[in-house]
Design a protein around this motif. Structure first.
Motif, short mmCIF file in Angstrom:
data_model
loop_
_atom_site.label_atom_id
_atom_site.label_comp_id
_atom_site.label_asym_id
_atom_site.label_seq_id
_atom_site.Cartn_x
_atom_site.Cartn_y
_atom_site.Cartn_z
N ASN A 70 0.83 -1.22 -0.01
CA ASN A 70 0.02 0.02 -0.06
C ASN A 70 0.92 1.35 -0.01
O ASN A 70 2.07 1.35 0.73
CB ASN A 70 -0.92 -0.17 1.21
N TYR B 49 -3.76 6.86 2.65
CA TYR B 49 -3.54 5.37 2.66
C TYR B 49 -4.21 5.08 1.24
O TYR B 49 -5.56 5.45 0.88
CB TYR B 49 -3.90 4.67 3.76
N THR B 50 -3.57 4.07 0.53
CA THR B 50 -4.21 3.47 -0.59
C THR B 50 -4.71 2.00 -0.14
O THR B 50 -3.90 1.39 0.49
CB THR B 50 -3.37 3.51 -1.79
N VAL C 19 -6.92 1.18 2.02
CA VAL C 19 -7.14 1.04 3.44
C VAL C 19 -8.47 1.65 3.72
O VAL C 19 -8.64 2.98 3.11
CB VAL C 19 -5.99 1.45 4.24
N ASN C 20 -9.37 1.22 4.61
CA ASN C 20 -10.53 2.10 4.83
C ASN C 20 -10.58 2.20 6.52
O ASN C 20 -10.54 1.23 7.19
CB ASN C 20 -11.73 1.20 4.57
N PRO C 21 -10.59 3.28 6.98
CA PRO C 21 -10.59 4.69 6.23
C PRO C 21 -9.32 4.98 5.49
O PRO C 21 -8.21 4.54 5.87
CB PRO C 21 -10.82 5.69 7.23
N ASN C 22 -9.38 5.80 4.31
CA ASN C 22 -7.82 5.96 3.54
C ASN C 22 -7.29 7.34 4.07
O ASN C 22 -6.14 7.76 3.59
CB ASN C 22 -8.52 6.07 2.05
N THR C 23 -7.91 7.96 5.08
CA THR C 23 -7.21 9.26 5.59
C THR C 23 -7.32 9.07 7.13
O THR C 23 -7.99 8.45 7.60
CB THR C 23 -7.94 10.30 5.21
N SER C 24 -6.14 9.74 7.64
CA SER C 24 -5.99 9.76 9.02
C SER C 24 -5.35 10.89 9.49
O SER C 24 -4.26 11.36 8.99
CB SER C 24 -5.31 8.47 9.71
#
Length: 490
Positions: free
Chosen positions: A108, A139-140, A142-147
């Motif tokens: 990822n 992130y690619t 991955v859920n969620p894709n932002t953190s």
């Protein structure tokens, strides 16, 4: 937008945390309004005038009491003047197991964009230091894709001739743990979870040791958490050779969006010590410490610890810092009949640290053994933690850093909740990372980094004495830092 009041059981501790932050900033403003008549070359540890010629001098800032929280600096000294430094940081990483799932090998991408602000303000009797890093990770796959990524370190010193009172606070909101995650796209200057303030003699940036240094070891997948540690500590010289120290702290660890059921914790810590200088380079100290651990999402589960350590320290100004201490640790587990009732145990606590500066190389070796909160997996654990770090220039333009760590944590109480099977009684975590840095002109710097980490959990389903559940991970990253020239405030 992040909410700090996500759980009703958290309202009282978080309210006290917010009150503490208001008090801290009130003290900060008080420090800024003081007359700033000190010379720019005056060391912060010597700020202040004598109250009386009969008062003993304060212990040298080059060799502070070993029972206190301050450490002598072995690296390049920051200017003893007031300044402000903003910054920006971007990086791109490839992660082979971003969720840390056993048997997973998908790659990822992780993009991080961070901003930073560093402040140092020196007055005649006050020193203020603030260090903030914040931004977002994309992130690619991955859920969620932002953190969110948020870290704020603050330190306020109130100085007098024979001692100092210090208020410290370390707040972070991170998508993962804080032990061994500095190479995941961040430069050495902003080692999230391990970095921060170190330029006024404080230890938030160097890693608080002992009872105040143990927290979360190991992380499993994306498990965002709030971690806030507030400390007040005082050092007072009794004579040219002897001094006393006292410190008290409160820490909150709260897992947000906690679908996996990680265990939140609240921790109260207190410590007192008596130091005696055998010579200009060596000290001995007797230290007593107390810890109280509470688990809001496991009603009726708590324990307390009493620690007595005899310590010895040997320091050579600007070159070596050696510290070793050990003693008994008394643990009293007070929980409901559901957990098997109360139980007591006596173990050994220990601490050792060696930092040494060679002409071109700085090394650090650290060991701690104390009761810890359990890292979100257990309602308390006995943790053994080892770290090794090294940094040195490679050429005129390139420099390198490396960091290796290992932690073993054994559960203190039976597991009835959390993200692991009830048969799990311990876990091990190891990481190894390295980074190289190169300046690009006056305001930019380039870095490349690599890090490996793995975590193992034991359990009856894996066979007696075996370790299973391995989730290895490799991360390769490249990034760019920007810093303008420091903005002078005096």
């Amino acid at each position: 937008m992040l909410s700090l009041e996500e759980s009703p059981m958290r309202k009282l501790p978080l309210r006290w945390t917010l009150i503490g932050m208001v008090v801290f900033f009130a003290l900060t403003r008080t420090g800024w309004t003081q007359s700033d008549n000190s010379q720019s070359g005056q060391a912060s540890g010597n700020v202040g005038a004598p109250d009386s010629q009969d008062n003993p001098p304060a212990q040298s800032p080059e060799n502070p009491p070993i029972s206190g929280l301050d450490q002598p600096s072995l690296g390049a000294r920051f200017p003893t003047r007031s300044f402000l430094v903003p910054g920006a940081h971007v990086s791109e990483a490839l992660d082979t197991n971003v969720g840390q799932t056993a048997g997973t090998s998908a790659i990822n991408g992780v993009t991080r964009a961070l901003g930073s602000l560093m402040l140092q303000k020196i007055g005649s009797r006050h020193v203020t230091a603030l260090d903030y890093v914040g931004g977002v990770a994309f992130y690619t796959g991955v859920n969620p894709n932002t953190s969110q990524i948020q870290q704020f370190d603050a330190e306020q010193k109130i100085l007098w001739r024979t001692g100092a009172l210090t208020f410290r606070d370390r707040f972070s909101y991170l998508p993962e743990g804080s032990f061994g995650f500095g190479a995941y796209g961040e430069s050495g200057a902003y080692d999230l979870g391990l970095g921060g303030i170190g330029y006024v003699g404080g230890t938030l940036g160097q890693g608080l040791g002992g009872l105040f240094g143990l927290g979360e070891f190991g992380s499993l997948g994306q498990a965002p958490r709030i971690d806030n540690l507030s400390i007040a500590d005082v050092t007072q010289s009794l004579s040219a050779r002897s001094s006393v120290t006292a410190a008290g702290g409160y820490e909150i660890v709260h897992f947000t969006n906690n679908a996996a059921g990680f265990i939140d914790s609240n921790q109260i810590t207190a410590q007192v010590g008596y130091d005696y200088q055998l010579s200009r380079k060596s000290q001995v100290a007797l230290v007593y410490g107390f810890q109280d651990f509470q688990y809001p999402n496991i009603p009726g589960s708590s324990f307390s610890t009493h620690v007595v350590n005899l310590m010895y320290g040997y320091r050579i100004s600007g070159r070596m810092d050696f510290l070793v201490g050990a003693g008994p640790q008394f643990t009293f587990i007070h929980n409901s009949p559901l957990f098997g009732g109360s139980s007591d145990r006596v173990t050994v606590s220990a601490r050792a640290a060696l930092r040494y500066r060679f002409p071109r190389t700085l090394i650090g070796i650290y060991f701690d053994r104390y009761d810890s909160s359990g890292s979100g997996y257990f309602a308390g654990a006995v943790s053994d933690v080892v770290r090794f770090s090294v940094s040195r220039p490679l050429t005129r333009m390139w420099s390198a850093t490396a960091d290796i760590g290992y932690a073993y944590s054994g559960a203190l109480q039976p597991r009835l909740t959390g993200p692991l099977p009830s048969s799990t009684t311990s876990f091990q975590y190891v990481y190894a990372g390295a980074a190289v840095h190169r300046p690009l002109g006056r305001h930019f710097a380039l870095f490349f980094s690599y890090q490996f980490n793995d975590i193992w959990f034991n359990g009856s389903s894996c066979g007696t004495g075996s370790v299973c559940g391995s989730a290895a991970r490799n991360v390769v990253a490249a990034g760019l830092d920007w810093h303008p020239r420091p903005i002078r405030l005096d």
